[in-house]
Design a protein around this motif. Structure first.
Motif, PDB file in Angstrom:
ATOM      1  N   ARG A  57      54.142 -14.057  79.284  1.00 35.72           N
ATOM      2  CA  ARG A  57      54.758 -13.098  80.247  1.00 35.72           C
ATOM      3  C   ARG A  57      54.693 -13.256  81.624  1.00 35.72           C
ATOM      4  N   ARG A  58      54.942 -12.692  82.419  1.00 33.98           N
ATOM      5  CA  ARG A  58      54.810 -12.851  83.867  1.00 33.98           C
ATOM      6  C   ARG A  58      54.600 -11.680  84.802  1.00 33.98           C
ATOM      7  N   GLY A  59      53.867 -11.879  85.981  1.00 37.51           N
ATOM      8  CA  GLY A  59      53.627 -10.861  86.617  1.00 37.51           C
ATOM      9  C   GLY A  59      52.460 -10.074  86.547  1.00 37.51           C
ATOM     10  N   SER A  60      52.022  -9.016  87.441  1.00 40.37           N
ATOM     11  CA  SER A  60      51.059  -8.175  87.361  1.00 40.37           C
ATOM     12  C   SER A  60      50.686  -7.651  86.197  1.00 40.37           C
ATOM     13  N   PHE A  72      45.898 -13.912  79.898  1.00 40.33           N
ATOM     14  CA  PHE A  72      46.938 -13.076  79.070  1.00 40.33           C
ATOM     15  C   PHE A  72      48.420 -13.289  79.081  1.00 40.33           C
ATOM     16  N   ASN A  73      48.757 -13.662  80.310  1.00 43.12           N
ATOM     17  CA  ASN A  73      49.954 -13.989  80.521  1.00 43.12           C
ATOM     18  C   ASN A  73      50.545 -15.235  79.891  1.00 43.12           C
ATOM     19  N   ASN A 118      41.565  -9.725  72.312  1.00 39.08           N
ATOM     20  CA  ASN A 118      41.999  -9.342  73.833  1.00 39.08           C
ATOM     21  C   ASN A 118      40.777  -8.625  74.289  1.00 39.08           C
ATOM     22  N   TYR A 119      40.199  -7.742  73.552  1.00 42.61           N
ATOM     23  CA  TYR A 119      39.211  -6.957  73.774  1.00 42.61           C
ATOM     24  C   TYR A 119      37.852  -7.779  74.281  1.00 42.61           C
ATOM     25  N   PHE A 153      40.407  -9.224  87.374  1.00 37.67           N
ATOM     26  CA  PHE A 153      41.422  -8.762  86.850  1.00 37.67           C
ATOM     27  C   PHE A 153      42.505  -9.843  87.036  1.00 37.67           C
ATOM     28  N   SER A 154      42.229 -10.716  87.803  1.00 34.76           N
ATOM     29  CA  SER A 154      43.357 -11.914  88.026  1.00 34.76           C
ATOM     30  C   SER A 154      43.042 -12.875  86.985  1.00 34.76           C
ATOM     31  N   SER A 155      41.875 -13.203  86.780  1.00 32.85           N
ATOM     32  CA  SER A 155      41.464 -14.251  85.926  1.00 32.85           C
ATOM     33  C   SER A 155      41.936 -13.632  84.292  1.00 32.85           C
ATOM     34  N   TYR A 156      41.648 -12.438  83.890  1.00 36.70           N
ATOM     35  CA  TYR A 156      42.230 -11.782  82.854  1.00 36.70           C
ATOM     36  C   TYR A 156      43.693 -11.960  82.640  1.00 36.70           C
TER      37      TYR A 156
END
Length: 201
Positions: A107-110, A101-102, A26-27, A94-97
């Motif tokens: 997962r869902r959401g911000s 990630f989701n 993730n990092y 932020f949106s792309s990551y």
């Protein structure tokens, strides 16, 4: 509001009790997407990634330099429109990551708190203390006892990549190391540093 040719402290936190980073990959992916979206508009002077939040010190590039990689930027006449464009770059990052990630963790959401924090750096004292604060974050939060044990930070890279700035702010490498050690070992000094840099925003 972001400006041009200036330094900014940018930081954000995971939404709720979630983490931004669950494993090493993730990092690495965060840094990859970060450089993709942010390198065209800013230099990253100092940074630190922690499981549930991050801190960045960036220097926004000149309007001419940004226009070279983003032709659309050159057509934006109003200052407000140009600063909104720069903020949009961070929002896109932020949106792309978050989307990637989701997908991986189902997962869902911000993932991030909606509005990231940003504070302009107006003098050398704040700039110097901000670099110390960013690099000391892993020790402050108890992830490692010594700051050089945490891999997701610019502590080792900063004096080499920005040697002139490091010299102007700290002197030689010994003084740079000592400044970090002094803030880390003196708890009252560290608390004062945090109050000055974070709670005043």
């Amino acid at each position: 509001m972001l400006n041009f040719k200036t330094y900014y402290h940018i930081y954000n936190h995971a939404n709720g009790d979630d983490n931004l980073f669950r494993e090493k990959e993730n990092y690495n992916f965060f840094l990859k997407k970060y450089h993709q979206h942010i390198d065209p508009i800013a230099e990253t002077i100092a940074w630190c990634l922690l499981p549930n939040h991050f801190h960045l010190l960036v220097k926004i590039k000149s309007e001419e330099a940004i226009a070279e990689t983003h032709p659309k930027f050159q057509t934006l006449d109003e200052f407000e429109a140009r600063t909104a464009f720069l903020s949009k770059q961070f929002a896109n990052f932020f949106s792309s990551y978050t989307q990637a990630f989701n997908k991986v963790y189902k997962r869902r959401g911000s993932l991030f708190i909606k509005n990231f924090k940003r504070k302009e750096v107006l003098d050398d004292d704040y700039l110097r203390n901000l670099i110390l604060y960013i690099h000391l974050n892993p020790a402050k939060h108890g992830f490692k006892k010594e700051i050089d044990e945490w891999p997701w930070t610019s502590w080792n890279m900063f004096p080499n990549e920005y040697s002139q700035l490091a010299k102007e702010l700290f002197g030689d490498l010994e003084q740079y190391n000592r400044a970090h050690k002094n803030k880390q070992t003196d708890f009252e000094e560290y608390v004062k540093l945090e109050n000055d840099l974070i709670q005043s925003t």
